[in-house]
Design a protein around this motif. Structure first.
Motif, PDB file in Angstrom:
ATOM      1  N   ALA A   1      -8.387  -2.082  -2.585  1.00  0.00           N
ATOM      2  CA  ALA A   1      -7.828  -3.434  -2.484  1.00  0.00           C
ATOM      3  C   ALA A   1      -7.058  -3.639  -1.175  1.00  0.00           C
ATOM      4  O   ALA A   1      -6.453  -4.691  -0.962  1.00  0.00           O
ATOM      5  N   GLY A   2      -7.072  -2.611  -0.287  1.00  0.00           N
ATOM      6  CA  GLY A   2      -6.362  -2.723   0.997  1.00  0.00           C
ATOM      7  C   GLY A   2      -4.855  -2.742   0.829  1.00  0.00           C
ATOM      8  O   GLY A   2      -4.142  -3.281   1.668  1.00  0.00           O
ATOM      9  N   GLN A   3      -4.384  -2.142  -0.252  1.00  0.00           N
ATOM     10  CA  GLN A   3      -2.953  -2.190  -0.571  1.00  0.00           C
ATOM     11  C   GLN A   3      -2.179  -0.952  -0.108  1.00  0.00           C
ATOM     12  O   GLN A   3      -1.007  -0.798  -0.449  1.00  0.00           O
ATOM     13  N   MET A   4      -2.846  -0.047   0.637  1.00  0.00           N
ATOM     14  CA  MET A   4      -2.144   1.136   1.145  1.00  0.00           C
ATOM     15  C   MET A   4      -1.952   0.999   2.655  1.00  0.00           C
ATOM     16  O   MET A   4      -2.915   0.831   3.400  1.00  0.00           O
ATOM     17  N   LEU A   5      -0.704   1.092   3.102  1.00  0.00           N
ATOM     18  CA  LEU A   5      -0.398   1.032   4.538  1.00  0.00           C
ATOM     19  C   LEU A   5      -0.961   2.267   5.233  1.00  0.00           C
ATOM     20  O   LEU A   5      -1.456   2.202   6.361  1.00  0.00           O
ATOM     21  N   GLU A   6      -0.886   3.394   4.541  1.00  0.00           N
ATOM     22  CA  GLU A   6      -1.486   4.642   5.023  1.00  0.00           C
ATOM     23  C   GLU A   6      -1.653   5.545   3.815  1.00  0.00           C
ATOM     24  O   GLU A   6      -0.944   5.400   2.824  1.00  0.00           O
ATOM     25  N   TYR A   7      -2.616   6.470   3.900  1.00  0.00           N
ATOM     26  CA  TYR A   7      -2.760   7.456   2.828  1.00  0.00           C
ATOM     27  C   TYR A   7      -3.546   8.654   3.349  1.00  0.00           C
ATOM     28  O   TYR A   7      -4.205   8.573   4.400  1.00  0.00           O
TER      29      TYR A   7
ATOM     30  N   VAL B   1       1.845  13.130  10.255  1.00  0.00           N
ATOM     31  CA  VAL B   1       1.382  12.542  11.515  1.00  0.00           C
ATOM     32  C   VAL B   1       0.108  11.711  11.371  1.00  0.00           C
ATOM     33  O   VAL B   1      -0.036  10.675  12.025  1.00  0.00           O
ATOM     34  N   ASN B   2      -0.806  12.143  10.501  1.00  0.00           N
ATOM     35  CA  ASN B   2      -2.032  11.355  10.352  1.00  0.00           C
ATOM     36  C   ASN B   2      -1.739   9.981   9.761  1.00  0.00           C
ATOM     37  O   ASN B   2      -2.282   8.968  10.200  1.00  0.00           O
ATOM     38  N   GLY B   3      -0.837   9.964   8.787  1.00  0.00           N
ATOM     39  CA  GLY B   3      -0.419   8.702   8.193  1.00  0.00           C
ATOM     40  C   GLY B   3       0.269   7.810   9.210  1.00  0.00           C
ATOM     41  O   GLY B   3       0.030   6.600   9.251  1.00  0.00           O
ATOM     42  N   ALA B   4       1.112   8.422  10.056  1.00  0.00           N
ATOM     43  CA  ALA B   4       1.842   7.651  11.069  1.00  0.00           C
ATOM     44  C   ALA B   4       0.877   6.937  12.008  1.00  0.00           C
ATOM     45  O   ALA B   4       1.107   5.792  12.402  1.00  0.00           O
ATOM     46  N   MET B   5      -0.239   7.604  12.336  1.00  0.00           N
ATOM     47  CA  MET B   5      -1.210   6.982  13.237  1.00  0.00           C
ATOM     48  C   MET B   5      -1.917   5.799  12.568  1.00  0.00           C
ATOM     49  O   MET B   5      -2.257   4.826  13.227  1.00  0.00           O
ATOM     50  N   GLN B   6      -2.094   5.909  11.254  1.00  0.00           N
ATOM     51  CA  GLN B   6      -2.666   4.761  10.520  1.00  0.00           C
ATOM     52  C   GLN B   6      -1.705   3.573  10.556  1.00  0.00           C
ATOM     53  O   GLN B   6      -2.114   2.422  10.717  1.00  0.00           O
ATOM     54  N   VAL B   7      -0.396   3.875  10.415  1.00  0.00           N
ATOM     55  CA  VAL B   7       0.616   2.809  10.442  1.00  0.00           C
ATOM     56  C   VAL B   7       0.695   2.195  11.832  1.00  0.00           C
ATOM     57  O   VAL B   7       0.816   0.980  11.992  1.00  0.00           O
ATOM     58  N   ARG B   8       0.610   3.040  12.852  1.00  0.00           N
ATOM     59  CA  ARG B   8       0.688   2.552  14.241  1.00  0.00           C
ATOM     60  C   ARG B   8      -0.378   1.481  14.498  1.00  0.00           C
ATOM     61  O   ARG B   8      -0.118   0.484  15.176  1.00  0.00           O
ATOM     62  N   GLU B   9      -1.564   1.724  13.967  1.00  0.00           N
ATOM     63  CA  GLU B   9      -2.646   0.745  14.164  1.00  0.00           C
ATOM     64  C   GLU B   9      -2.347  -0.588  13.487  1.00  0.00           C
ATOM     65  O   GLU B   9      -2.637  -1.647  14.028  1.00  0.00           O
ATOM     66  N   LYS B  10      -1.753  -0.497  12.293  1.00  0.00           N
ATOM     67  CA  LYS B  10      -1.494  -1.723  11.520  1.00  0.00           C
ATOM     68  C   LYS B  10      -0.194  -2.409  11.928  1.00  0.00           C
ATOM     69  O   LYS B  10      -0.070  -3.611  11.801  1.00  0.00           O
TER      70      LYS B  10
END
Lengths: 197, 197
Positions: free
Chosen positions: A63-69, A100-109
């Motif tokens: 549902a696109g409800q995760m900022l990162e995972y 760190v992998n999650g942080a990079m997902q957040v950086r994009e969003k």
């Protein structure tokens, strides 16, 4: 403002985060993570984690409800978008403490977030800390140190590098970064534009 | 690191700069300006300004030895490049306190400097301060306030906006900005790269 605290495994992200939250003078909201792993004794749903089933977690992703995972050892861990947005909308800062992998997902969003990379004073100390835990074999330790070297290379994707030499010092550095970031022109320019119009 | 403190006329740049330099705990070098105006009673060459003739100043400009300069009421004011570079090479921070036009010249030459815009809490207070000086006519005051409104629009070219509500508070904000900027990844990444190699 979204504040992302990240760094290599074993650097002490969790300890620094807990120390920051223990200080009442720091006005921000910690974002509780969601996971599919089982609660450990004493852990509470909504406090330590949002505990969900694999099916529930995958529904949130879909549902696109995760900022990162991410998935570690068959379990999902991630940051639900809903609570982050609710807090930001209320005008409060949100603190994420993530890998760190999650942080990079957040950086994009969220490119306008503040990305802080917590670092060990040097690699040897990281090694000592991992040995100090006493729960890992030498192979696991070597693997983690190698991984940390790779993760430190990821530092270039962050805004700030904070050394975790002593937890209170690291907290103070992060506190100053947060205060300074609130004075950055792109964050305040509209307030000033109103002042002269 | 080069720190540029600027802002509209009358906002109190000089007072904040003096308060910062009066505190021994702040380790940076103030960059003395060069001028062609006559020394006032008590002013010392090399302390308050480098006092030079118009011909000497223009020779410095021609030789590309001015980091920034401007002409106000027939006199030149500017920052000699030599002393700034010498201090930066020694590893110390340099503080410039200059007008907004000068700051934009520095921005072009030193994009990795930290550019801080000092602002009045609101335009009315700026007006009061100018009246408080008691040396300016109403026309001059109105002109300055209008000019300040234009200069505040220049704020978007700066990194930080610091309100000068109280001098010690403004100093503290600037101090925190300086400390935080020293933790920015582009400024420290090489040190960390050496750590894992």
């Amino acid at each position: 403002m979204l504040i992302v605290l990240s760094g290599p495994s074993g650097v002490g992200k969790g300890t620094v985060r807990q120390a920051m939250l223990a200080d009442d003078f720091r006005d921000f909201q910690y974002s509780v993570s969601m996971t599919t792993r089982k609660p450990r004794p004493g852990e509470q749903d909504g406090v330590d984690y949002y505990f969900r089933t694999k099916e529930q977690f995958e529904a949130e992703i879909a549902a696109g409800q995760m900022l990162e995972y991410a998935k570690y050892v068959d379990n999902y861990y991630g940051t639900p978008l809903k609570y982050v947005n609710k807090t930001l909308d209320s005008g409060r800062d949100v603190l994420l403490e993530i890998e760190v992998n999650g942080a990079m997902q957040v950086r994009e969003k969220c490119p306008d977030g503040v990305f802080i990379f917590l670092t060990p004073p040097d690699l040897m100390e990281l090694k000592h800390r991992l040995i100090g835990r006493g729960t890992d074999s030498e192979d696991v330790i070597n693997k983690r140190v190698k991984q940390a070297a790779q993760e430190i290379k990821m530092m270039e994707n962050y805004d700030y590098a904070v050394v975790n030499d002593e937890v209170p010092k690291a907290c103070k550095r992060i506190e100053r970064i947060i205060e300074s970031e609130h004075l950055r022109v792109p964050r305040v320019i509209d307030k000033y534009r109103n002042m002269v119009n």
